[in-house]
Scaffold this active site. Sequence first.
Site, short mmCIF file in Angstrom:
data_model
loop_
_atom_site.label_atom_id
_atom_site.label_comp_id
_atom_site.label_asym_id
_atom_site.label_seq_id
_atom_site.Cartn_x
_atom_site.Cartn_y
_atom_site.Cartn_z
CE LYS A 88 -13.88 -3.11 0.47
NZ LYS A 88 -12.88 -3.34 1.51
CE LYS A 120 -4.29 -1.59 2.12
NZ LYS A 120 -5.22 -1.41 3.25
CE LYS A 126 -5.83 -7.34 -2.13
NZ LYS A 126 -6.07 -7.19 -0.75
P1 TYM Z 1 -10.96 -5.39 3.50
O1 TYM Z 1 -12.10 -4.47 3.59
O2 TYM Z 1 -9.83 -5.00 2.63
O3 TYM Z 1 -11.45 -6.81 3.01
C1 TYM Z 1 -12.55 -7.44 3.63
C2 TYM Z 1 -12.45 -8.95 3.47
O4 TYM Z 1 -12.46 -9.31 2.09
C3 TYM Z 1 -11.34 -10.17 1.81
N1 TYM Z 1 -10.89 -9.91 0.43
C4 TYM Z 1 -10.78 -10.86 -0.51
N2 TYM Z 1 -11.03 -12.18 -0.50
C5 TYM Z 1 -10.83 -12.86 -1.65
N3 TYM Z 1 -10.40 -12.29 -2.80
C6 TYM Z 1 -10.15 -10.96 -2.87
N4 TYM Z 1 -9.76 -10.41 -4.02
C7 TYM Z 1 -10.33 -10.19 -1.69
N5 TYM Z 1 -10.18 -8.86 -1.39
C8 TYM Z 1 -10.52 -8.72 -0.10
C9 TYM Z 1 -10.27 -9.75 2.83
O5 TYM Z 1 -9.33 -10.76 3.04
C10 TYM Z 1 -11.12 -9.48 4.06
O6 TYM Z 1 -11.38 -10.68 4.76
N6 TYM Z 1 -7.82 -5.64 7.29
C11 TYM Z 1 -9.16 -6.09 6.94
C12 TYM Z 1 -10.21 -5.38 7.76
C13 TYM Z 1 -10.12 -5.63 9.24
C14 TYM Z 1 -10.27 -6.88 9.88
C15 TYM Z 1 -10.17 -6.60 11.29
C16 TYM Z 1 -10.45 -8.18 9.44
C17 TYM Z 1 -9.95 -4.70 10.21
N7 TYM Z 1 -9.97 -5.27 11.43
C18 TYM Z 1 -10.22 -7.62 12.22
C19 TYM Z 1 -10.53 -9.19 10.39
C20 TYM Z 1 -10.42 -8.92 11.76
C21 TYM Z 1 -9.33 -5.85 5.47
O7 TYM Z 1 -8.40 -5.82 4.74
O8 TYM Z 1 -10.55 -5.68 5.00
#
Ligand code: TYM
Length: 328
Positions: free
Chosen positions: A198, A113, A195
């Site tokens: 967003k 990032k 991957k």
């Molecule tokens: P975020 O919002 O980026 O992603 C949310 C969830 O979606 C999964 N994900 C994917 N899975 C499969 N293929 C993809 N291309 C893909 N893109 C995203 C992510 O693995 C995630 O499970 N850091 C976390 C947010 C967070 C969190 C937490 C998660 C904050 N605190 C505590 C678990 C526990 C995140 O990146 O979310």
Amino acid sequence: MEKKTVFSGIQASGSLHLGNYLGAIRNWASMQYEYNNYFCVVDLHTITISQDPSTLRAKIREVAGLLFAAGINEENSVVYIQSEVKEHSELAWILNCITPLGWLHRMTQFKEKSETQKEEVSVGLFDYPVLQAADILLYDAHLVPVGEDQRQHVELCRDIAQRFNYRYGQVFLPPEAFIAPFGGRVMGLANPDKKMSKSEEKQEDSISLLDSPDQIRGKIKKATTDSLRDIRFNQERPGVNNLLTIYQLLTEKNQEEIENHFAGKSYKDLKEQLAEVVIESLRPLQERYNELTGEQGCLEEMLARGAERAGAQAERKIRQVQESMGLR
Ligand code: TYM
């Protein structure tokens, strides 16, 4: 037997896409009956990268609405917004004070990032995984269902929990990541070597959960394939492999059945059929979303109840943490 606890979070940056759905949210909804669940819209994580205020406000609501629309329900799960439970920030600060800097320097997501952010990189972005650890540890979560990209962050959370416990006694439960065997890494449509994500500048790569049928058809039509002809699962052919994987995840057919089904057919057929499968799979979710957000105040009330339930647990936990450290 007492149910175990699940915690997971999702950011409110950009639009939720098929990767979030297949890698995370869909599993949250199907697992929720076996566990006590907390699902959090992590708006404080979202602001580690600069956001436009009115867009952020709308996205927080949209993401929360989509969680309910995907089938997560109040009977089994607590859904809430991170910034409405102040203990997340409080515990993050405490954990900052016991986390060695070197552990954060190893985080690959920060490296990725910060490359695109350059001089804009904030301290918050660097510290992102510590706030994530605070989220999880506040709720004594046993399991953290996430996509593959979050494995390292959950492992860091375990390490932080163990370090804290070593100093102050058994306060935290070291959690485990739960990564579904399929769908943990859905790739971009135009760039299938990365991957699905967003970010707004990669719109052609991702299918948003709220895209219209025509938008879905258009994006899948333009998806990158290759110059071969046969339609087979093969990691060396990332474009076709990704389209087939999405097809498989949504139809729940096995690979052999799918390859037989597409034998002798063209990439055009594959794309057209995949588009229809995606449209039909998202239709009920979109309908529920429109109903929920169409009803004045309904989502807001659900989120207020969620924040209250999460807050009660978070308050208990932060007291225990403070007592163990001599802050109380
Ligand atoms: P975020 O919002 O980026 O992603 C949310 C969830 O979606 C999964 N994900 C994917 N899975 C499969 N293929 C993809 N291309 C893909 N893109 C995203 C992510 O693995 C995630 O499970 N850091 C976390 C947010 C967070 C969190 C937490 C998660 C904050 N605190 C505590 C678990 C526990 C995140 O990146 O979310």
